[in-house]
Write an enzyme that holds these catalytic residues in place. Structure first.
Site, PDB file in Angstrom:
ATOM      1  N   ASN B 104       9.410 -11.437   1.752  1.00 18.79           N
ATOM      2  CA  ASN B 104       9.597 -10.193   1.675  1.00 18.79           C
ATOM      3  C   ASN B 104      10.504  -9.437   2.314  1.00 18.79           C
ATOM      4  O   ASN B 104      10.837  -8.089   2.540  1.00 18.79           O
ATOM      5  CB  ASN B 104       8.626  -9.186   1.703  1.00 18.79           C
ATOM      6  CG  ASN B 104       7.886  -9.771   0.059  1.00 18.79           C
ATOM      7  OD1 ASN B 104       7.863 -10.720  -0.420  1.00 18.79           O
ATOM      8  ND2 ASN B 104       5.750  -9.263   1.117  1.00 18.79           N
ATOM      9  N   CYS B 105      11.351  -9.977   3.278  1.00 18.45           N
ATOM     10  CA  CYS B 105      12.017  -9.579   4.191  1.00 18.45           C
ATOM     11  C   CYS B 105      14.113  -9.585   2.393  1.00 18.45           C
ATOM     12  O   CYS B 105      13.990 -10.385   2.435  1.00 18.45           O
ATOM     13  CB  CYS B 105      12.547 -10.395   5.103  1.00 18.45           C
ATOM     14  SG  CYS B 105      11.288 -10.607   6.295  1.00 18.45           S
ATOM     15  N   LEU B 106      14.558  -8.672   2.957  1.00 15.72           N
ATOM     16  CA  LEU B 106      15.640  -8.310   2.359  1.00 15.72           C
ATOM     17  C   LEU B 106      16.732  -9.195   2.936  1.00 15.72           C
ATOM     18  O   LEU B 106      16.803  -9.652   4.464  1.00 15.72           O
ATOM     19  CB  LEU B 106      15.975  -7.177   2.633  1.00 15.72           C
ATOM     20  CG  LEU B 106      15.386  -6.297   1.792  1.00 15.72           C
ATOM     21  CD1 LEU B 106      15.614  -4.403   1.130  1.00 15.72           C
ATOM     22  CD2 LEU B 106      15.010  -6.798  -0.479  1.00 15.72           C
TER      23      LEU B 106
END
Lengths: 116, 106, 93
Positions: B104-106
């Protein structure tokens, strides 16, 4: 606001369970109180020592063991479903609270979510 | 020098088990990071976390939470981790530790 | 080795509608192969499996389901291929 995420699908069959778990982790990341309830086929997530590498996946029981580290407040399992699938404290991962879903559990939460 | 294990287009190892401390140093070097004991403490923690849970902490916040759970407030805070692993700490640290990209890290 | 008339490959969870249809269509010389979530049938107390039943071992392992040899024989991918070859026809549910 307290959220209860319902896990009612068997692991590995599709992605809905992973997505529900992801949602619970995200709520926990923002310090929103969240708990998981495993019921129906979903209790099969809790069986100890899954070797998911055999089907080129990651073991959900190991993923789940990170839930409390991330701040998920509780992992509940529906007692009847556990009985149906032959799960007891010896065959389940640690830290599971057996619950009778027909009783007050659902009523304790402001928001109950099922993704499937 | 040992050969660098196979990596994806963002520099994460394709296979977490192909990791070695030498690979970690080489990847850190690309980010201009010289690994100290403080870095290794977090790297070893992430390796252990992956072995236990078969996943990377999915986001930066959860990375900070997991470190806090293991080492307490002084290390489990985003400023400390940002200083060690600039950019998005979870991504930088997982890349160096040979773990998959946090989902979930951009 | 005895030939199999129809090999039923069942990859659905026990509660799935196809699961019931599959079980009710099993005949004498047929064999049932449980794969993916179908293997959950082996731990489901609400079900009784009879006849010639196989279960795919990687799927049992992944789900940590203890194989009960008296109910189903655990087989690997190669044995699955051999089983398919022994069957006159195959239905994938």
């Amino acid at each position: 606001m307290k959220t209860l995420v319902i896990m009612n699908q068997a692991p590995y069959g599709d992605w809905s369970g992973r997505e529900a778990l992801d949602m619970a982790f995200s709520l926990a990341a923002f310090d929103q109180p969240v708990a998981l309830l495993f019921t129906g086929d979903g209790v099969n997530w809790l069986r100890r020592e899954q070797e998911a590498a055999a089907i080129s996946q990651k073991a959900v029981d190991r993923n789940l063991a990170a839930a409390t580290i991330f701040g998920v407040t509780a992992l509940y399992a529906d007692q009847q479903s556990c009985h149906r699938f032959g799960l007891d404290q010896h065959t389940m991962i640690a830290g599971i609270t057996l619950a009778d879903t027909n009783a007050g559990l659902l009523g304790e939460y402001d928001h109950v979510i099922s993704l499937s | 020098m040992t050969a660098m294990p196979e990596r994806n287009n963002e520099g994460f190892l394709e296979d977490a088990w192909a990791w070695s401390p030498e690979a970690a140093m080489a990847i850190a070097d690309e980010d201009g990071i010289t690994l100290t004991d403080n870095h290794w403490e977090i790297i070893n923690f992430l390796r252990y976390f992956y072995k236990q849970h078969e996943m990377s902490p999915p986001s930066n916040r959860l990375f900070v939470k997991a470190v806090k759970e293991a080492f307490g407030e002084t290390k489990g805070n985003s400023i400390y981790l940002m200083q060690l692993f600039p950019g998005t700490p979870a991504k930088t640290a997982c890349r160096i530790a040979g773990l998959p990209r946090p989902t979930n890290c951009l | 080795m005895a030939s199999i008339r129809t090999l039923h490959i069942l990859n659905k969870r026990p509660g799935h509608p196809a699961f019931k249809s599959c079980l009710s269509s099993l005949e004498n010389q047929d064999a049932l192969l449980l794969t993916e979530n179908g293997v959950l049938a082996l731990v489901d107390k609400g079900l009784t499996l009879e006849g010639c039943v196989y279960a795919l071992s990687p799927d049992l392992k992944a789900r940590a389901i203890p194989g009960d040899a008296s109910v189903a024989q655990a087989i690997d991918y190669d044995e699955m291929v051999a089983l398919t070859a022994r069957a006159q026809r195959v239905i994938s549910w």
